[in-house]
Design an enzyme around this catalytic site. Structure first.
Site, mmCIF file in Angstrom:
data_model
loop_
_atom_site.group_PDB
_atom_site.id
_atom_site.type_symbol
_atom_site.label_atom_id
_atom_site.label_comp_id
_atom_site.label_asym_id
_atom_site.label_seq_id
_atom_site.Cartn_x
_atom_site.Cartn_y
_atom_site.Cartn_z
ATOM 1 N N ASP A 141 0.864 -1.178 0.000
ATOM 2 C CA ASP A 141 0.000 0.000 0.000
ATOM 3 C C ASP A 141 0.901 1.229 0.000
ATOM 4 O O ASP A 141 1.842 1.313 0.805
ATOM 5 C CB ASP A 141 -0.888 -0.006 1.247
ATOM 6 N N ASP A 143 1.281 5.147 0.642
ATOM 7 C CA ASP A 143 0.644 6.246 1.360
ATOM 8 C C ASP A 143 1.508 7.501 1.247
ATOM 9 O O ASP A 143 2.135 7.939 2.210
ATOM 10 C CB ASP A 143 0.421 5.856 2.823
ATOM 11 N N GLU A 145 1.580 11.256 1.093
ATOM 12 C CA GLU A 145 0.694 12.350 1.479
ATOM 13 C C GLU A 145 1.393 13.703 1.350
ATOM 14 O O GLU A 145 1.997 14.177 2.305
ATOM 15 C CB GLU A 145 0.214 12.139 2.916
ATOM 16 N N TYR A 222 -11.636 10.932 6.140
ATOM 17 C CA TYR A 222 -11.631 11.432 7.509
ATOM 18 C C TYR A 222 -10.625 12.575 7.568
ATOM 19 O O TYR A 222 -9.925 12.845 6.585
ATOM 20 C CB TYR A 222 -11.295 10.333 8.522
#
Length: 382
Positions: A141, A143, A145, A222
């Site tokens: 995965d 990630d 950001e 979120y």
């Protein structure tokens, strides 16, 4: 935004991991039915709390958080390997459980630099695939950001949009090559997913371009409101509140953005939060909802919210029927808390079914040792 654990969370995590998993396993594990293949329940996990072992059959994929880019390669720090191995050990209890490795996280850089050249992308991709194989994991995965953004303090470049696509293409090829050498092909291939935000945070992402290389998208629906936003609001709201301004972020708006880019509904996993966000010195209009505030206060995990905040000590629970989300308002202290609870989780599960999405993802496994919200997710999808 997937943020590092607080010192309090780290102490709780370390304490929980000191309990040997074998103590629970020796007494037998009440295995739940495995989740329907139509819906995927995916949890990010920095480790494993043995108290949760009874619920391991409700989870389709655990994503270990985190590996990091170092010197252009994907590595896991030695002191974190034990936590990954705790997750991998759960596969003996639930043979259908998948365990992936996530690289990155909020404030973790090195992506833009690694992706900027063909050689850098290849080194990153090959090291990631070799790490997955060496640890007997099931996939990777990513990630980052975020491409083209530096709010978290990482380096970025105008070329990130193109290079992000090329990086994922290289990772997909490396996973397939290493997978073939390890008998991981077809339905058992090494998977590739991304943790990804929405709205302005994907303005440097070619969603349609990266789509062919990914098995699914973990939508970080979120932290819509946080310490960097000007007002309070629903930090993981499903639909727009009547009070939301303009193109304010919601789960449904994120889903529609990715659908419009051509992503199949079944590849989209929306996010749920096992924690709430508190704001202080909030303007009291509308019981603090979508109001300016003096300062961001803190994050509170679900057990803490239940024990000390929800309809306690002056905090009153309200429900926004439009947003399908709860909030807490303390009129005396002018404090506001946004969070997910069983009612909002149920609404999200109904939405997943109505939109024919791939399932639910949540952050983070160890911060709800009771697995109450995980159980609500599982019940809502079955």
């Amino acid at each position: 935004m997937m943020r590092p654990f607080s010192s309090r969370q780290s102490r709780q995590l370390i304490a929980s991991l000191l309990l040997p998993l074998s103590l629970l396993a020796a007494g037998g594990v009440a295995m739940a039915q495995t989740a329907s293949p139509s819906y995927r329940i995916v949890g990010y996990a920095g480790g494993w709390n043995p108290a949760q072992t009874k619920d391991v059959g409700k989870i389709d994929t655990l994503i270990f958080a985190f590996a990091h880019p170092k010197g252009g390669q994907v590595v896991i720090d030695d002191h974190d390997l034990a936590h990954l191995h705790d997750l991998l050990a759960l596969k003996k209890l639930n043979p259908r459980l998948k365990v992936d490795i996530s690289v990155g996280g909020w404030t973790v850089g090195g992506f833009s630099e690694a992706a900027s050249t063909e050689a850098g992308r290849q080194l990153f991709a090959d090291s990631a695939a070799q790490l997955v194989a060496a640890q007997h994991a099931d996939g990777l995965d990513v990630d980052w950001e975020y491409p083209g953004h530096h709010e978290s303090g990482i380096k970025s470049s105008p070329q990130d949009k193109t290079n992000y696509t090329l990086l994922l293409k290289a990772i997909r090829a490396s996973l397939d090559r290493v997978g073939a050498a390890n008998g991981r092909t077809g339905a058992n291939h090494y998977t590739l997913s991304v943790a990804i935000a929405d709205g302005p945070f994907v303005d440097h992402v070619d969603i349609a371009g990266i789509n062919p290389y990914l098995d699914w998208f973990n939508l970080m629906t979120y932290d819509f409101v946080n310490a960097d936003t000007p007002t309070t609001g629903h930090h993981t709201g499903l639909h727009p509140s009547k009070l939301i301004q303009g193109d304010g972020r919601t789960t449904d708006r994120a889903v529609q953005q990715f659908l419009a880019a051509g992503v199949a509904p079944g590849k989209l996993l929306i996010g749920a939060a096992l924690y709430g966000r508190e704001f202080a010195d909030v303007k009291p209009d509308h019981d603090g909802l979508y109001q300016t505030y003096g300062h961001y206060q803190d994050a509170h995990n679900w057990p803490e919210l239940k024990q000390d905040y929800i309809n306690k000590h002056g905090y009153v629970r309200y429900w926004d029927a439009d947003a399908q989300a709860p909030w807490l308002w303390n009129a005396q202290t002018r404090s506001f808390i946004s969070y997910d609870d069983p009612q909002s989780i149920a609404a999200k599960m109904a939405y997943i079914k109505a939109q024919h999405l791939g399932g639910i993802m949540y952050w983070e496994q160890t911060i709800d040792p009771s697995d109450e919200l995980l159980d609500d997710m599982w019940k809502g999808l079955h």
